[in-house]
Design a protein around this motif. Structure first.
Motif, short mmCIF file in Angstrom:
data_model
loop_
_atom_site.label_atom_id
_atom_site.label_comp_id
_atom_site.label_asym_id
_atom_site.label_seq_id
_atom_site.Cartn_x
_atom_site.Cartn_y
_atom_site.Cartn_z
N TYR A 148 -4.21 -1.06 -2.55
CA TYR A 148 -4.50 -0.11 -3.63
C TYR A 148 -4.62 1.32 -3.09
O TYR A 148 -4.15 2.27 -3.71
CB TYR A 148 -5.80 -0.50 -4.35
CG TYR A 148 -5.70 -1.80 -5.12
CD1 TYR A 148 -4.95 -1.89 -6.29
CD2 TYR A 148 -6.36 -2.94 -4.68
CE1 TYR A 148 -4.85 -3.08 -7.01
CE2 TYR A 148 -6.27 -4.14 -5.38
CZ TYR A 148 -5.52 -4.21 -6.54
OH TYR A 148 -5.44 -5.39 -7.24
N GLN A 149 -5.26 1.46 -1.94
CA GLN A 149 -5.39 2.78 -1.34
C GLN A 149 -4.03 3.33 -0.93
O GLN A 149 -3.73 4.51 -1.12
CB GLN A 149 -6.32 2.71 -0.12
CG GLN A 149 -6.54 4.03 0.58
CD GLN A 149 -7.38 5.01 -0.22
OE1 GLN A 149 -8.05 4.62 -1.17
NE2 GLN A 149 -7.33 6.28 0.14
N ARG A 150 -3.19 2.47 -0.37
CA ARG A 150 -1.86 2.93 0.04
C ARG A 150 -1.03 3.33 -1.17
O ARG A 150 -0.27 4.31 -1.11
CB ARG A 150 -1.15 1.84 0.85
CG ARG A 150 0.17 2.31 1.45
CD ARG A 150 0.63 1.41 2.56
NE ARG A 150 -0.23 1.48 3.73
CZ ARG A 150 -0.16 2.46 4.63
NH1 ARG A 150 0.71 3.45 4.46
NH2 ARG A 150 -0.95 2.47 5.68
N TRP A 151 -1.16 2.59 -2.27
CA TRP A 151 -0.43 2.95 -3.49
C TRP A 151 -0.89 4.30 -4.03
O TRP A 151 -0.09 5.09 -4.52
CB TRP A 151 -0.60 1.86 -4.54
CG TRP A 151 0.04 0.56 -4.18
CD1 TRP A 151 1.02 0.34 -3.26
CD2 TRP A 151 -0.27 -0.73 -4.73
NE1 TRP A 151 1.35 -0.99 -3.21
CE2 TRP A 151 0.58 -1.67 -4.09
CE3 TRP A 151 -1.17 -1.19 -5.69
CZ2 TRP A 151 0.55 -3.04 -4.39
CZ3 TRP A 151 -1.21 -2.54 -6.00
CH2 TRP A 151 -0.36 -3.45 -5.35
N ALA A 152 -2.20 4.57 -3.93
CA ALA A 152 -2.72 5.88 -4.36
C ALA A 152 -2.13 6.99 -3.49
O ALA A 152 -1.72 8.05 -3.99
CB ALA A 152 -4.24 5.90 -4.28
N LEU A 153 -2.08 6.76 -2.18
CA LEU A 153 -1.51 7.74 -1.25
C LEU A 153 -0.04 7.98 -1.55
O LEU A 153 0.41 9.13 -1.61
CB LEU A 153 -1.70 7.25 0.18
CG LEU A 153 -1.00 8.05 1.28
CD1 LEU A 153 -1.54 9.47 1.34
CD2 LEU A 153 -1.17 7.37 2.65
N GLU A 154 0.72 6.92 -1.73
CA GLU A 154 2.16 7.06 -1.98
C GLU A 154 2.40 7.78 -3.31
O GLU A 154 3.35 8.57 -3.44
CB GLU A 154 2.82 5.69 -1.96
CG GLU A 154 2.87 5.08 -0.57
CD GLU A 154 3.43 3.67 -0.54
OE1 GLU A 154 3.68 3.09 -1.63
OE2 GLU A 154 3.64 3.14 0.58
N LEU A 155 1.56 7.51 -4.30
CA LEU A 155 1.70 8.20 -5.58
C LEU A 155 1.42 9.70 -5.42
O LEU A 155 2.13 10.53 -5.99
CB LEU A 155 0.74 7.59 -6.61
CG LEU A 155 0.78 8.19 -8.01
CD1 LEU A 155 2.17 8.13 -8.61
CD2 LEU A 155 -0.23 7.47 -8.92
N ALA A 156 0.40 10.04 -4.64
CA ALA A 156 0.09 11.46 -4.41
C ALA A 156 1.25 12.16 -3.71
O ALA A 156 1.62 13.29 -4.08
CB ALA A 156 -1.19 11.57 -3.57
N GLN A 157 1.82 11.53 -2.71
CA GLN A 157 2.94 12.14 -1.99
C GLN A 157 4.14 12.34 -2.90
O GLN A 157 4.78 13.40 -2.90
CB GLN A 157 3.30 11.26 -0.79
CG GLN A 157 2.24 11.24 0.29
CD GLN A 157 2.49 10.17 1.35
OE1 GLN A 157 3.06 9.12 1.06
NE2 GLN A 157 2.05 10.43 2.57
N THR A 158 4.46 11.33 -3.70
CA THR A 158 5.60 11.43 -4.62
C THR A 158 5.36 12.49 -5.68
O THR A 158 6.25 13.31 -5.96
CB THR A 158 5.84 10.07 -5.30
OG1 THR A 158 6.27 9.13 -4.31
CG2 THR A 158 6.90 10.18 -6.38
N ALA A 159 4.18 12.47 -6.29
CA ALA A 159 3.89 13.42 -7.36
C ALA A 159 3.94 14.85 -6.86
O ALA A 159 4.53 15.74 -7.50
CB ALA A 159 2.52 13.11 -7.97
#
Length: 394
Positions: A148-159
């Protein structure tokens, strides 16, 4: 927890009517509402210890990724909006961002902009993505699962990469309000008033939790993104008379204060400045008499966002009392906070109004049933949504 029966009933009905718990109902997912709903399920889990609520939060995250991470069934395109293959996309469901979940298809490149229709068209909103980042970091804490933390990080980078831009190589950085589903083009060029602030707070929160989940590499930290978001905050004024906007500002202020007291991260934006910009909007709201209008002339979810923000300020006072040696607020910030305290009663006023059955029968409530009811539940029990907790000690 006060109103626990009402909150349980709200979330039970939400799960059933949106197809989360009832397989006979076609799932209806909407990113903003679902981010708050995840936190509500986690709060019920924290309060009761019943694993069924945690399972509901897990199921909701999975369904959001599966539905809003792919093109809708009415879109001529198909598959994951990230363009990844099935296995990779399931491992990285936020790598392409997430759709809003609006009922109408996004505006095509050939269509002229229509301000009225745009509100109902799909795409991606940055401030919805930051809410989902927040929900994912909460899931990481409550489950102890690193994904879940990694998905949050990847979403931040993409956004950040997709929404932020400069017109010239040495020009100031800006942020689009709304992007296409595949993040290939802007749909609304203007920048949301609080989007850069949401970015700073969300990125700081993700960075604070990264180490607890084994994310340690320097290229996985959001230092560049934080610096660029801060550049867009320089000289900004956050004051607004929109209740939801005021609530968001109050919530971000509380999150920054927690980052200082719990993680020893100095707020890069002065809390006194944020608190000062909260007051004019609250004063204007009181003068307007808006909260005395009949229900049919009001938008519940916007007011309930304010109620949740006011609860954040109430918890800020408690946070400061728990950390007397931490100088989270300077003298000016403390004065600003004291000036806001007498607005705290508005939270109860708003929630009690929308708890009245008669006020939930009007068309504006029914037209926005999902978001209204979920945000009512959040305003009644906001701790899972508001508190930035470390991995241990829920």
């Amino acid at each position: 927890m006060q109103h626990v029966n009402e909150i349980r009933a709200i979330m039970r009905d939400f799960a059933r009517t949106t197809g989360l718990s009832d397989n006979s109902v076609k799932p209806r997912r909407y990113l903003w509402t679902d981010a708050f709903a995840v936190c509500n399920f986690l709060e019920l889990y924290r309060e009761s210890g019943q694993s069924s609520y945690l399972q509901s939060a897990r199921a909701l995250v999975d369904q959001v990724h599966l539905i809003l991470g792919q093109y809708s069934d009415t879109d001529p395109r198909s598959g994951w909006i990230s363009g990844l293959d099935e296995q990779s996309a399931r491992e990285h469901p936020t790598a392409g961002g997430l759709r809003i979940g609006k009922p109408l298809a996004e505006r095509s490149p050939q269509q002229s902009p229509d301000d009225r229709l745009e509100w109902d068209r799909d795409g991606q909103y940055f401030h919805y993505l930051t809410r989902w980042m927040q929900a994912l970091t909460r899931m990481a804490v409550y489950t102890g699962e690193d994904a879940y933390q990694r998905w949050a990080l990847e979403l931040a980078q993409t956004a950040h990469q997709s929404f932020c831009y400069t017109l010239t190589s040495d020009g100031p950085m800006r942020m689009y309000w709304k992007m296409s589903i595949d993040l290939s083009r802007p749909l609304v060029d203007s920048m949301g008033q609080h989007d850069p602030l949401d970015a700073v707070v969300s990125y700081l929160e993700i960075n604070a939790n990264n180490s607890a989940h084994g994310i340690l590499a320097s290229n996985e930290q959001l230092e560049r993104e934080i610096a660029e978001a801060l550049s867009m905050c320089a000289g900004a004024r956050w004051a607004t008379d929109d209740p939801l906007g005021i609530g968001s500002l109050l919530i971000d202020t509380f999150r920054l204060a927690q980052l200082q007291t719990n993680f020893n991260i100095s707020p890069p934006i002065a809390l006194a400045r944020l608190l000062a910009d909260c007051e004019p909007g609250l004063q204007a709201l009181q003068r307007s008499g808006q909260l005395a209008h009949p229900a049919q002339y009001r938008l519940a979810f916007r007011e309930l966002g304010l109620a949740t923000g006011l609860e954040a300020i109430n918890r800020l006072n408690a946070l400061l009392a728990e950390h007397p040696r931490q100088q989270a607020l300077d003298r000016e910030a403390k004065i600003r906070l004291e000036r806001l305290e007498h607005f705290g009663r508005l939270s109860d006023t708003i929630r009690e109004f929308w708890l009245e059955t008669a006020n939930q029968q009007v068309t504006p409530w029914r037209d926005h049933q999902d978001i209204n009811s979920v945000m009512l539940a959040t305003s009644l029990a906001p701790d899972a949504f508001l508190f930035i907790r470390q991995r241990m000690g829920l």
